[in-house]
Structures are given as structure tokens and as C-alpha cells.
Scaffold this motif. Sequence first.
Motif, PDB file in Angstrom:
ATOM      1  N   CYS A 195       0.855  -1.193   0.000  1.00 21.44           N
ATOM      2  CA  CYS A 195       0.000   0.000   0.000  1.00 21.44           C
ATOM      3  C   CYS A 195       0.891   1.243   0.000  1.00 21.44           C
ATOM      4  CB  CYS A 195      -0.908  -0.002   1.215  1.00 21.44           C
ATOM      5  SG  CYS A 195      -1.894   1.509   1.337  1.00 21.44           S
TER       6      CYS A 195
ATOM      7  N   PHE B 159       0.114   4.167   0.927  1.00 22.31           N
ATOM      8  CA  PHE B 159      -0.326   5.185   1.881  1.00 22.31           C
ATOM      9  C   PHE B 159      -0.294   4.756   3.346  1.00 22.31           C
ATOM     10  CE2 PHE B 159      -2.331   6.331  -2.194  1.00 22.31           C
ATOM     11  CZ  PHE B 159      -1.731   7.571  -2.363  1.00 22.31           C
ATOM     12  N   CYS B 160       0.232   3.568   3.645  1.00 21.48           N
ATOM     13  CA  CYS B 160       0.436   3.214   5.046  1.00 21.48           C
ATOM     14  C   CYS B 160       1.644   2.292   5.148  1.00 21.48           C
ATOM     15  CB  CYS B 160      -0.816   2.595   5.679  1.00 21.48           C
ATOM     16  SG  CYS B 160      -1.261   0.978   5.027  1.00 21.48           S
TER      17      CYS B 160
ATOM     18  N   CYS C  91      -6.500  -1.761   0.399  1.00 25.29           N
ATOM     19  CA  CYS C  91      -5.443  -1.975   1.386  1.00 25.29           C
ATOM     20  C   CYS C  91      -5.930  -2.977   2.426  1.00 25.29           C
ATOM     21  CB  CYS C  91      -5.100  -0.645   2.041  1.00 25.29           C
ATOM     22  SG  CYS C  91      -3.898  -0.812   3.363  1.00 25.29           S
TER      23      CYS C  91
ATOM     24  N   CYS D 139      -6.380   2.503   7.496  1.00 24.77           N
ATOM     25  CA  CYS D 139      -6.057   3.073   6.179  1.00 24.77           C
ATOM     26  C   CYS D 139      -7.344   3.017   5.372  1.00 24.77           C
ATOM     27  CB  CYS D 139      -4.958   2.243   5.509  1.00 24.77           C
ATOM     28  SG  CYS D 139      -4.441   2.835   3.877  1.00 24.77           S
TER      29      CYS D 139
HETATM   30 ZN   LIG Z   1      -2.898   1.207   3.391  1.00 29.06          ZN
END
Ligand SMILES: [Zn+2]
Length: 124
Positions: free
Chosen positions: A10, A12-13, A35, A55
Motif C-alpha cells: 500500500c 499510503f500506510c 489496502c 487506512c
Molecule cells: Zn494502506
Amino acid sequence: MSVNKKLGKCPFCDDGYIEVRRIEVNAKPTKLYACSNAHWEFEHDMCELSTQSSCSYRIFANQFLQWNKKSIGENEIRTVLEEEQVKIRLYSSRVKKEYYKWAILDKEYGLSIVWDIDIQEDDK
Ligand SMILES: [Zn+2]
């Protein structure tokens, strides 16, 4: 227990993976690339993030339907997760012609299309 296929990390995390989930939207089966830390709940055509989620990142396979791309494929998702952009083929029903654009990661919308750059089929 079935394990969902993982397509990449992912973006974004820290510890999430993008996995393939089969869902129905308006009674039509499609895929959600989400995610592993994002737990979406679906009811009819509404979706909501559950409170255990850390997330929210997800890409709907049919998110470019209005530009006549029926489904974003798993390989396209792998590419965009690795390279942060992927070339996608769209189709204009107005001029009856296919054309290509870059799609890039978008935290809120999943992917977004870079409209102001024209690319050719064989551009890398
Ligand atoms: Zn994520």
C-alpha cells in the motif's frame, strides 16, 4: 480461510498490502483493490469504512467506466503500485477512437487520470 491475492505494498500506510476483493456494485460483480488495513462494508451501492480500519486506500476496478474502460486489471494495479503511474487505454465514444493516458496513485480517489499529458501507445 481464503487468502486474498496481494498485488503490492500500500502506498499510503506502513504495513498494508493491496489485495483483490470481489464485490457487487448495483448488483454487478466487480473488483475492489483495497489496502489490507482498509475494511470496507458494502450495502447496496453505498460503502463505508469500518472503525477498525487504519487506512482507507482502495481502487475500484470500474472507476474509469465513464471513459469506457470497463475494468482496471490486476497487472495495471501491480504496475501503478511499483512505478506510481500506469498507462491505460480509454475510448472516446464521441470520436470512436481509443487513446492512452497515464493514471497515477490518488489517495482519495484510488487512481486519477493525468488529462493534460498526451501519450502514444508505445510511449514508456
Ligand atoms: Zn494502506
